[in-house]
Design an enzyme around this catalytic site. Structure first.
Site, short mmCIF file in Angstrom:
data_model
loop_
_atom_site.label_atom_id
_atom_site.label_comp_id
_atom_site.label_asym_id
_atom_site.label_seq_id
_atom_site.Cartn_x
_atom_site.Cartn_y
_atom_site.Cartn_z
N GLY A 22 62.46 -32.92 45.85
CA GLY A 22 62.52 -31.47 45.71
C GLY A 22 62.31 -31.03 44.27
N ARG A 36 55.20 -35.29 24.83
CA ARG A 36 55.17 -35.12 23.38
C ARG A 36 55.73 -36.35 22.67
NH1 ARG A 36 54.33 -30.12 21.15
NH2 ARG A 36 54.12 -31.40 19.27
N ARG A 83 56.29 -35.91 49.27
CA ARG A 83 56.88 -37.12 49.83
C ARG A 83 55.75 -37.97 50.40
NH1 ARG A 83 62.16 -35.91 49.38
NH2 ARG A 83 62.77 -33.73 49.63
N ASP A 114 67.88 -39.41 43.88
CA ASP A 114 68.15 -40.79 44.29
C ASP A 114 66.96 -41.42 45.01
OD1 ASP A 114 70.67 -41.03 43.20
OD2 ASP A 114 71.70 -40.34 44.99
N THR A 136 67.78 -32.51 40.07
CA THR A 136 68.00 -31.91 41.38
C THR A 136 68.98 -30.76 41.24
OG1 THR A 136 69.03 -32.23 43.56
CG2 THR A 136 69.68 -33.75 41.83
N ILE A 137 68.75 -29.68 41.97
CA ILE A 137 69.63 -28.52 41.87
C ILE A 137 70.99 -28.79 42.50
CG2 ILE A 137 67.67 -26.94 41.84
CD1 ILE A 137 68.52 -26.08 44.69
N ASP A 138 71.11 -29.84 43.31
CA ASP A 138 72.38 -30.14 43.99
C ASP A 138 73.40 -30.79 43.06
OD1 ASP A 138 71.41 -29.13 46.37
OD2 ASP A 138 70.74 -31.08 47.11
N ASP A 140 74.05 -33.84 42.53
CA ASP A 140 74.77 -34.81 43.35
C ASP A 140 74.42 -36.26 43.03
OD1 ASP A 140 72.18 -34.70 44.31
OD2 ASP A 140 72.76 -34.66 46.43
N ARG A 173 81.43 -4.56 54.49
CA ARG A 173 80.95 -5.65 55.32
C ARG A 173 81.45 -6.99 54.79
NH1 ARG A 173 74.72 -3.51 55.44
NH2 ARG A 173 74.87 -2.15 57.27
N MET A 180 72.08 -24.03 49.04
CA MET A 180 71.66 -25.41 49.27
C MET A 180 72.79 -26.38 48.98
SD MET A 180 67.68 -25.61 48.11
CE MET A 180 66.42 -24.94 49.21
N GLY A 181 72.64 -27.59 49.47
CA GLY A 181 73.67 -28.62 49.32
C GLY A 181 73.86 -29.35 50.63
N ARG A 182 72.85 -30.15 50.99
CA ARG A 182 72.85 -30.82 52.29
C ARG A 182 74.06 -31.71 52.48
NH1 ARG A 182 70.25 -35.53 54.05
NH2 ARG A 182 69.36 -35.76 51.97
N GLN A 263 66.37 -20.60 45.27
CA GLN A 263 67.26 -21.31 44.34
C GLN A 263 66.51 -22.34 43.51
OE1 GLN A 263 71.21 -22.17 46.76
NE2 GLN A 263 69.50 -21.79 48.12
#
Length: 344
Positions: A22, A36, A83, A114, A136-138, A140, A173, A180-182, A263
């Protein structure tokens, strides 16, 4: 392991850089930092487009100073990412290693998560020197306290939730926001704390929906609150199910917002630019010093590197202290709050 002195004579003369998995804000900063650094050391730098698939297919571009000029502030990755089902096979890995040898690529900088590092490890078994950069944005990846892209993704989500809160207040409301965050709730936790969410649902913490969601919303309503925000990591529970259950149990007008791939996009924030640039530089310095099968990482604010096998064996702990603090400050009584700090 540390780099003890400035590299005077590089162990490699041509390297490749690829991004895989990702995309994340800051990937371009890492590419530029690596390119550089290579140029300063007299190393020819090749950009490999479309990840490991591009390595197999020979999708290469030259990465010189002009190619990476001005890319630090751009989101995404100029090298594209994809991928490759072929690379996941032993035959595909062998073919990719053969391309490296045929093209005279004496080292690879691989930027991703990973899965990207596992591919790099497979290549290293075919005598291709590799160094990984966690991106990675997670956030993790177990071997590093920080991954490139996390800060920007958090800020993007926080900005969206702040805007949603404005309209939720106007209409009284409940807003359910899926981030995200599988398999990891780091992003959801940070966003929830930063936005003053009513509830945070993450895969690391078990919860009873009636007690931990519906009853908290009712308690907040009785305390005078008329709008509510529930942050849900996608790996905890589908956002639409959360919204449906809240509406059915409380009768409150509940709306779902799935932030999705916004995101991942946008211009990277300062931290991701700085960390990306620094990690790119260090990765090339390692290859130039003759090191291989390493991952660049952070421990606190310090940059380190470790063996890729060790890096893949580590798991990242969820920040239960932050989650406990959030819970204690969210519609609990004074006794519970004091007990939380007593047990910290």
């Amino acid at each position: 392991m540390t780099i003890d002195k400035v590299v005077e004579s590089s162990a490699v003369h041509r390297i490749g850089i690829l991004t895989s998995g990702g995309d994340a804000p800051g990937m371009n900063a890492a590419i530029r930092g690596a390119a550089r650094a290579a140029e300063c050391l007299g190393i020819e730098c090749i950009g490999i487009r479309h990840g490991y698939a591009g390595l197999i297919n020979g999708d290469f571009i030259k990465l010189d100073q002009s190619a990476v000029k001005g890319i630090t502030g751009r989101g995404g990755t100029m090298l594209f990412t994809a991928r490759s089902s072929k690379f996941s096979t032993p035959e595909g890995v062998e073919e990719a290693a053969g391309v490296c040898k045929h093209m005279g690529i004496e080292g690879l900088v691989v930027i991703g998560g990973d899965g990207t590092f596992r591919g790099a490890l497979d290549l290293s078994k075919h005598d291709v020197p590799v160094v990984g950069i966690p991106c990675t944005i997670d956030n993790d990846i177990g071997c590093t306290s920080y991954t490139i892209g996390f800060d920007t993704a958090c800020n993007t989500a926080v900005d969206a939730v702040d805007r949603l809160n404005d309209t939720m207040q106007s209409h009284e409301r409940c807003s359910v926001v899926e981030v995200m965050g599988r398999k990891a709730g780091h992003l959801a936790l940070s966003v929830g704390v930063a936005t003053g969410a009513t509830i945070i649902l993450v895969p690391e913490v078990k919860y009873d929906f009636e007690k931990d969601v519906n009853e908290r919303i009712r308690a907040a309503r009785l305390a005078g609150r008329n709008n509510f925000t529930v942050i849900v990591a996608e790996g905890a529970e589908p956002g639409y199910e959360v919204a449906d259950k809240i509406l059915e149990a409380t009768g409150i007008d509940t709306r779902l917002t799935m932030l999705g791939h916004i995101q991942r996009g946008g211009s990277p924030h300062v931290r991701d630019r700085v960390v990306g640039t620094s990690m790119g530089y260090r990765a090339v310095s390692l290859l130039a010093s003759g090191f291989s099968s390493r991952v660049v990482a952070m421990r606190g604010d310090k940059f380190i590197d470790l063996d890729i096998r060790e890096a893949l064996s580590l798991t990242k702990d969820f920040d239960y202290e932050m989650y406990k603090t959030f819970s204690a400050l969210t519609f609990l009584d004074k006794t519970t709050l004091l007990q939380t700090f007593k047990n910290s």
